[in-house]
Design a protein around this motif. Structure first.
Motif, PDB file in Angstrom:
ATOM      1  N   VAL A   1       1.022  -1.177   0.013  1.00 14.62           N
ATOM      2  CA  VAL A   1      -0.074   0.230   0.160  1.00 14.62           C
ATOM      3  C   VAL A   1       0.572   1.294  -0.054  1.00 14.62           C
ATOM      4  N   PHE A   2       0.837   1.870  -0.897  1.00 15.70           N
ATOM      5  CA  PHE A   2       1.907   2.931  -0.831  1.00 15.70           C
ATOM      6  C   PHE A   2       1.239   4.347  -1.173  1.00 15.70           C
ATOM      7  N   ILE A   3       1.656   5.358   0.084  1.00 14.63           N
ATOM      8  CA  ILE A   3       0.960   6.473   0.702  1.00 14.63           C
ATOM      9  C   ILE A   3       1.834   6.899  -0.454  1.00 14.63           C
ATOM     10  N   GLY A   4       0.736   8.185  -1.402  1.00 15.59           N
ATOM     11  CA  GLY A   4       1.666   9.690  -1.157  1.00 15.59           C
ATOM     12  C   GLY A   4       0.685  11.107  -0.130  1.00 15.59           C
ATOM     13  N   PHE A   5       2.337  11.765   0.913  1.00 16.01           N
ATOM     14  CA  PHE A   5       1.932  12.680   1.534  1.00 16.01           C
ATOM     15  C   PHE A   5       1.701  13.941   0.994  1.00 16.01           C
ATOM     16  N   ALA A   6       1.187  15.157   2.154  1.00 18.15           N
ATOM     17  CA  ALA A   6       1.756  16.106   1.681  1.00 18.15           C
ATOM     18  C   ALA A   6       2.023  17.069   3.101  1.00 18.15           C
ATOM     19  N   ASP A   7       3.322  17.096   3.692  1.00 15.80           N
ATOM     20  CA  ASP A   7       3.712  17.654   4.622  1.00 15.80           C
ATOM     21  C   ASP A   7       3.694  16.030   5.311  1.00 15.80           C
ATOM     22  N   GLU A   8       3.238  16.161   6.386  1.00 12.23           N
ATOM     23  CA  GLU A   8       2.860  14.646   7.220  1.00 12.23           C
ATOM     24  C   GLU A   8       0.727  13.961   6.472  1.00 12.23           C
ATOM     25  N   ILE A   9       0.078  14.262   5.801  1.00 10.77           N
ATOM     26  CA  ILE A   9      -0.975  14.025   5.598  1.00 10.77           C
ATOM     27  C   ILE A   9      -1.427  13.333   4.634  1.00 10.77           C
ATOM     28  N   ALA A  10      -1.555  11.676   4.828  1.00 13.65           N
ATOM     29  CA  ALA A  10      -1.833  11.314   3.766  1.00 13.65           C
ATOM     30  C   ALA A  10      -2.844  11.594   2.582  1.00 13.65           C
ATOM     31  N   ALA A  11      -2.533  11.832   1.796  1.00 12.13           N
ATOM     32  CA  ALA A  11      -3.600  12.958   0.746  1.00 12.13           C
ATOM     33  C   ALA A  11      -3.766  12.059  -0.658  1.00 12.13           C
ATOM     34  N   ALA A  12      -3.197  10.685   0.031  1.00 13.27           N
ATOM     35  CA  ALA A  12      -3.545  10.243  -1.352  1.00 13.27           C
ATOM     36  C   ALA A  12      -3.004   8.467  -1.582  1.00 13.27           C
ATOM     37  N   SER A  13      -3.419   7.551  -1.817  1.00 14.35           N
ATOM     38  CA  SER A  13      -2.488   5.909  -1.849  1.00 14.35           C
ATOM     39  C   SER A  13      -2.876   4.666  -2.970  1.00 14.35           C
ATOM     40  N   VAL A  14      -2.598   3.822  -3.035  1.00  8.85           N
ATOM     41  CA  VAL A  14      -2.730   2.958  -4.222  1.00  8.85           C
ATOM     42  C   VAL A  14      -2.483   1.803  -3.398  1.00  8.85           C
TER      43      VAL A  14
ATOM     44  N   PHE B   1      -1.558  13.525  -6.942  1.00  6.17           N
ATOM     45  CA  PHE B   1      -0.885  13.280  -6.441  1.00  6.17           C
ATOM     46  C   PHE B   1      -1.396  11.750  -6.480  1.00  6.17           C
ATOM     47  N   ALA B   2      -2.511  11.374  -7.418  1.00  5.69           N
ATOM     48  CA  ALA B   2      -2.360   9.897  -7.867  1.00  5.69           C
ATOM     49  C   ALA B   2      -2.510   9.726  -9.404  1.00  5.69           C
ATOM     50  N   GLY B   3      -1.637  10.292  -9.497  1.00  2.00           N
ATOM     51  CA  GLY B   3      -0.660  10.025 -11.160  1.00  2.00           C
ATOM     52  C   GLY B   3       0.709   9.851 -10.298  1.00  2.00           C
ATOM     53  N   ALA B   4       1.214  10.942  -9.574  1.00  3.82           N
ATOM     54  CA  ALA B   4       2.588   9.959  -8.972  1.00  3.82           C
ATOM     55  C   ALA B   4       2.293   8.613  -8.340  1.00  3.82           C
ATOM     56  N   LEU B   5       0.933   8.397  -7.592  1.00  4.53           N
ATOM     57  CA  LEU B   5       1.165   7.731  -7.033  1.00  4.53           C
ATOM     58  C   LEU B   5       1.115   5.878  -7.957  1.00  4.53           C
ATOM     59  N   ILE B   6       0.233   6.477  -8.935  1.00  5.65           N
ATOM     60  CA  ILE B   6       0.377   5.163  -9.677  1.00  5.65           C
ATOM     61  C   ILE B   6       1.472   4.789 -10.874  1.00  5.65           C
ATOM     62  N   ARG B   7       2.707   5.456 -11.256  1.00  4.33           N
ATOM     63  CA  ARG B   7       3.721   5.927 -11.393  1.00  4.33           C
ATOM     64  C   ARG B   7       4.845   4.929 -10.568  1.00  4.33           C
ATOM     65  N   HIS B   8       4.772   5.230  -9.681  1.00  2.00           N
ATOM     66  CA  HIS B   8       5.282   4.705  -8.254  1.00  2.00           C
ATOM     67  C   HIS B   8       5.070   3.580  -8.123  1.00  2.00           C
ATOM     68  N   ALA B   9       3.789   3.084  -8.115  1.00  2.00           N
ATOM     69  CA  ALA B   9       3.497   1.728  -8.380  1.00  2.00           C
ATOM     70  C   ALA B   9       3.971   0.685  -9.943  1.00  2.00           C
ATOM     71  N   VAL B  10       3.901   1.331 -10.563  1.00  2.94           N
ATOM     72  CA  VAL B  10       4.588   0.785 -11.478  1.00  2.94           C
ATOM     73  C   VAL B  10       5.420   0.321 -11.843  1.00  2.94           C
ATOM     74  N   SER B  11       6.500   1.414 -11.488  1.00  4.57           N
ATOM     75  CA  SER B  11       7.834   1.349 -11.092  1.00  4.57           C
ATOM     76  C   SER B  11       8.389   0.175 -10.599  1.00  4.57           C
ATOM     77  N   GLU B  12       7.338   0.226  -8.997  1.00  9.20           N
ATOM     78  CA  GLU B  12       7.890  -0.820  -8.207  1.00  9.20           C
ATOM     79  C   GLU B  12       7.552  -2.270  -9.109  1.00  9.20           C
ATOM     80  N   ALA B  13       6.473  -2.355  -9.894  1.00  5.96           N
ATOM     81  CA  ALA B  13       6.136  -3.633 -10.420  1.00  5.96           C
ATOM     82  C   ALA B  13       7.269  -4.141 -11.507  1.00  5.96           C
ATOM     83  N   TRP B  14       7.599  -2.660 -12.359  1.00  4.61           N
ATOM     84  CA  TRP B  14       8.799  -3.353 -13.095  1.00  4.61           C
ATOM     85  C   TRP B  14       9.290  -3.689 -12.441  1.00  4.61           C
ATOM     86  N   ALA B  15      10.829  -2.821 -11.540  1.00  4.79           N
ATOM     87  CA  ALA B  15      11.624  -3.562 -10.698  1.00  4.79           C
ATOM     88  C   ALA B  15      11.398  -4.858 -10.523  1.00  4.79           C
ATOM     89  N   ALA B  16       9.736  -5.504  -9.852  1.00  7.62           N
ATOM     90  CA  ALA B  16       9.632  -6.773  -9.137  1.00  7.62           C
ATOM     91  C   ALA B  16       9.993  -7.682 -10.912  1.00  7.62           C
TER      92      ALA B  16
END
Length: 150
Positions: free
Chosen positions: A53-66, A98-113
């Protein structure tokens, strides 16, 4: 649009309250989970191999997740595949990347796996939502089906 003040990391035990708040916005009609059940489910998620579960934070606030699940596979030369689910951004942080950044992060992690593909299903019919997923690189080129418990 570039996200403002986003940092992304995998969820940790202390992130449950922020995630539950986000999920309340994702499915507002869902029954609120009992605190003990939520803690047990979250511990199981954190312990599940291949599940993040990846979380995108704005400062310390959980702003988005995938949520991303890497699934071991016996086809495609044994290459795993990934599923993305529960994409949500808090209403006060929407339209800021935020959501786009999280999706790109999750996709990048999938490729790395070593995944050979990443799949995402949406129940949304909203053209803006569908365009968003297309802008993230997804293509609607398969037919999805589901069965829900009666």
């Amino acid at each position: 649009m570039a996200p403002s003040l986003v940092s992304i990391r995998a969820a940790q035990a202390g992130d449950l309250p922020g995630l539950l708040a986000l999920y309340g916005e994702l499915n507002p009609d869902d029954q609120t989970l009992d605190a003990e059940v939520a803690a047990d489910r979250f511990a199981a998620i954190l312990a599940q191999p291949g599940m993040s579960v990846f979380i995108g934070f704005a400062d310390e606030i959980a702003a988005a997740s995938v949520t991303s699940v890497v699934v071991p596979n016996l086809t495609r030369g044994g290459a795993p595949y990934a599923l993305i689910e529960n994409v949500v951004t808090a209403a006060s942080f929407r339209k800021r990347g935020f959501a786009g950044a999280l999706i790109r992060h999750a996709v990048s992690e999938a490729w790395a796996a070593g995944c050979y593909k990443v799949m995402l299903l949406t129940g949304s019919k909203d053209p803006a939502t569908l365009r968003f997923y297309e802008n993230c690189g997804f293509r609607q080129d398969k037919t999805g089906y589901q069965i829900r418990r009666p």
